[in-house]
Design a protein around this motif. Sequence first.
Motif, PDB file in Angstrom:
ATOM      1  N   PRO A 125     -57.691  20.472  10.222  1.00 29.69           N
ATOM      2  CA  PRO A 125     -57.620  19.536   9.093  1.00 29.69           C
ATOM      3  C   PRO A 125     -57.265  18.101   9.479  1.00 29.69           C
ATOM      4  O   PRO A 125     -57.215  17.228   8.607  1.00 29.69           O
ATOM      5  CB  PRO A 125     -56.515  20.134   8.229  1.00 29.69           C
ATOM      6  N   PHE A 126     -56.984  17.852  10.763  1.00 28.36           N
ATOM      7  CA  PHE A 126     -56.551  16.507  11.150  1.00 28.36           C
ATOM      8  C   PHE A 126     -57.765  15.600  11.346  1.00 28.36           C
ATOM      9  O   PHE A 126     -58.190  15.313  12.467  1.00 28.36           O
ATOM     10  CB  PHE A 126     -55.673  16.570  12.406  1.00 28.36           C
ATOM     11  N   LYS A 127     -58.324  15.195  10.204  1.00 24.12           N
ATOM     12  CA  LYS A 127     -59.462  14.282  10.176  1.00 24.12           C
ATOM     13  C   LYS A 127     -59.085  13.072   9.325  1.00 24.12           C
ATOM     14  O   LYS A 127     -58.387  13.219   8.307  1.00 24.12           O
ATOM     15  CB  LYS A 127     -60.695  14.977   9.600  1.00 24.12           C
ATOM     16  N   TYR A 132     -54.265   8.882   4.546  1.00 14.64           N
ATOM     17  CA  TYR A 132     -54.214   7.437   4.333  1.00 14.64           C
ATOM     18  C   TYR A 132     -53.729   6.740   5.604  1.00 14.64           C
ATOM     19  O   TYR A 132     -52.563   6.378   5.746  1.00 14.64           O
ATOM     20  CB  TYR A 132     -53.257   7.095   3.183  1.00 14.64           C
ATOM     21  N   PHE A 133     -54.633   6.574   6.566  1.00 19.68           N
ATOM     22  CA  PHE A 133     -54.334   5.825   7.786  1.00 19.68           C
ATOM     23  C   PHE A 133     -55.411   4.757   7.970  1.00 19.68           C
ATOM     24  O   PHE A 133     -56.601   5.022   7.729  1.00 19.68           O
ATOM     25  CB  PHE A 133     -54.363   6.730   9.025  1.00 19.68           C
ATOM     26  N   LYS A 189     -48.861  11.098   4.277  1.00 22.28           N
ATOM     27  CA  LYS A 189     -50.130  10.379   4.297  1.00 22.28           C
ATOM     28  C   LYS A 189     -51.297  11.183   3.736  1.00 22.28           C
ATOM     29  O   LYS A 189     -52.431  10.702   3.723  1.00 22.28           O
ATOM     30  CB  LYS A 189     -50.459   9.950   5.732  1.00 22.28           C
ATOM     31  N   LEU A 190     -51.050  12.393   3.264  1.00 23.98           N
ATOM     32  CA  LEU A 190     -52.117  13.209   2.697  1.00 23.98           C
ATOM     33  C   LEU A 190     -52.737  12.523   1.477  1.00 23.98           C
ATOM     34  O   LEU A 190     -52.032  12.034   0.603  1.00 23.98           O
ATOM     35  CB  LEU A 190     -51.580  14.575   2.271  1.00 23.98           C
ATOM     36  N   LEU A 195     -52.800  18.956  -3.199  1.00 26.07           N
ATOM     37  CA  LEU A 195     -52.296  19.651  -2.020  1.00 26.07           C
ATOM     38  C   LEU A 195     -50.814  19.347  -1.805  1.00 26.07           C
ATOM     39  O   LEU A 195     -50.016  20.238  -1.491  1.00 26.07           O
ATOM     40  CB  LEU A 195     -53.117  19.239  -0.796  1.00 26.07           C
ATOM     41  N   LYS A 196     -50.438  18.096  -1.994  1.00 31.89           N
ATOM     42  CA  LYS A 196     -49.035  17.719  -1.852  1.00 31.89           C
ATOM     43  C   LYS A 196     -48.177  18.410  -2.910  1.00 31.89           C
ATOM     44  O   LYS A 196     -47.056  18.836  -2.630  1.00 31.89           O
ATOM     45  CB  LYS A 196     -48.877  16.200  -1.954  1.00 31.89           C
TER      46      LYS A 196
END
Length: 324
Positions: A125-127, A132-133, A189-190, A195-196
Motif C-alpha cells: 500500500p505504500f504508493k 498526502y506527500f 498522511k493517509l 480508512l483512518k
Amino acid sequence: MNYFNDDANREYSQTFKTFNKKPSSFREQIEKLESRGMLFADKDTAFFLLQHINYYRLEAYWFTYYDSKEQDHRFLADTNFSNIWRDYSFDRKLRAHILRGLERIEVSFRTQFTYFLAHKYGGFPFKREYFYFDETTWDENHDALKKICRESGKQFATHLRSCYGLEIFPIWALTELLSFGKTVVFYKKLKDSTLKKQISRVYGIEPQILDSWLDHLYSVRNLCAHHARLWNRRFVKTPKESKNIRQDIGSRWLSQLQEPREDDPRNERRIYNTLLIVDYLLSNICPKNSWKKDLVNLILEYGIDTKRMGFPDNWTEDAYWICD
C-alpha cells in the motif's frame, strides 16, 4: 572576503558574558549545594551518586526546590538531598512504567495500521497516490523504506530479499521494521478518511484525536528512551482533548487554563493527561490490565509531589484512581 559587518559583529559579541566557569570536583559540587542551603544526611552517599549521575542532570530535579524569593539559587528550608534522590528514583521507575504501557499501545496500533491498509490496498500500500506527500518528501520516505528493507538483518527480511527479490516488503513484514514515529507519520498522511476512521474507531476516538495522541505518545516515548526527566516536565505541545470519549477520563481531563499561573504546576502541560491517555488506550487493548493500579502504587510508594505531575489535590479520593 568579509561577508559580515564588523560593527555589527562587535555589537553582537558584546551582548554576551565571558564564560569562565571551571569544572567542579564532586566534593566541590556538594559544598556548592550545601552553601545554598541543601541538607545532607549522608555526604558519602551523595558523593557516590554524583560520581555516576551528572550534576546538571540532577539539577533538573532540585530546580523545583529553589526559593523563588531568594537569589543565587538558594534552596527552600529543609531541602534535603534525599528528597532529590527520591524524585530522581521515582522518575526513573515512572519512565519504565510508562514504556511498558506504550509498548502495548504501539504494538496494537501497528497491528491496526497493517490490517486495515492491507485489506484496503493489498500487500503493497505504500504508493504516493494513497498519501498526502509532496514529490520530494515522498521520494525521501520511499527511499527510506527501501533502505530499511535492504539493510535489515532479520531472518524474514533475508528470506523476502533472496526468495522474491523485493525492494519493499509487504506491509505485514515492513511494519515490523518501521519505527513507531514513521508508522505514525504514514497514518497521519493517509488520504482515505474512511480508512483512518476504521483505525481510530478501534480505540473509540476520532482520527484527529488519535493523530494528536500518537504524536504526543511518540514524544513521550522518546523522552523515556533517552532517560529524560518526565514526572514534572512541562510539555510545549499538548495532546488534544476528545469530546466524545467513551470512558470516564473526559471528566478528569485537565483543559487549558484561561489564565495559567506560572507558579501553579497543575495545568494541561504536565504528565497527568498523558497518564489518562495511556490508561484509556490500554483499557481498550487489554481491559483487565493492572497498569493504572501499578502506577498508583508507585506514586504512593515514593510519596511524590503529585501536583507537579498535574494531579488534583483530591485525586486519591477519586473513584477513578482507587484500584482494588
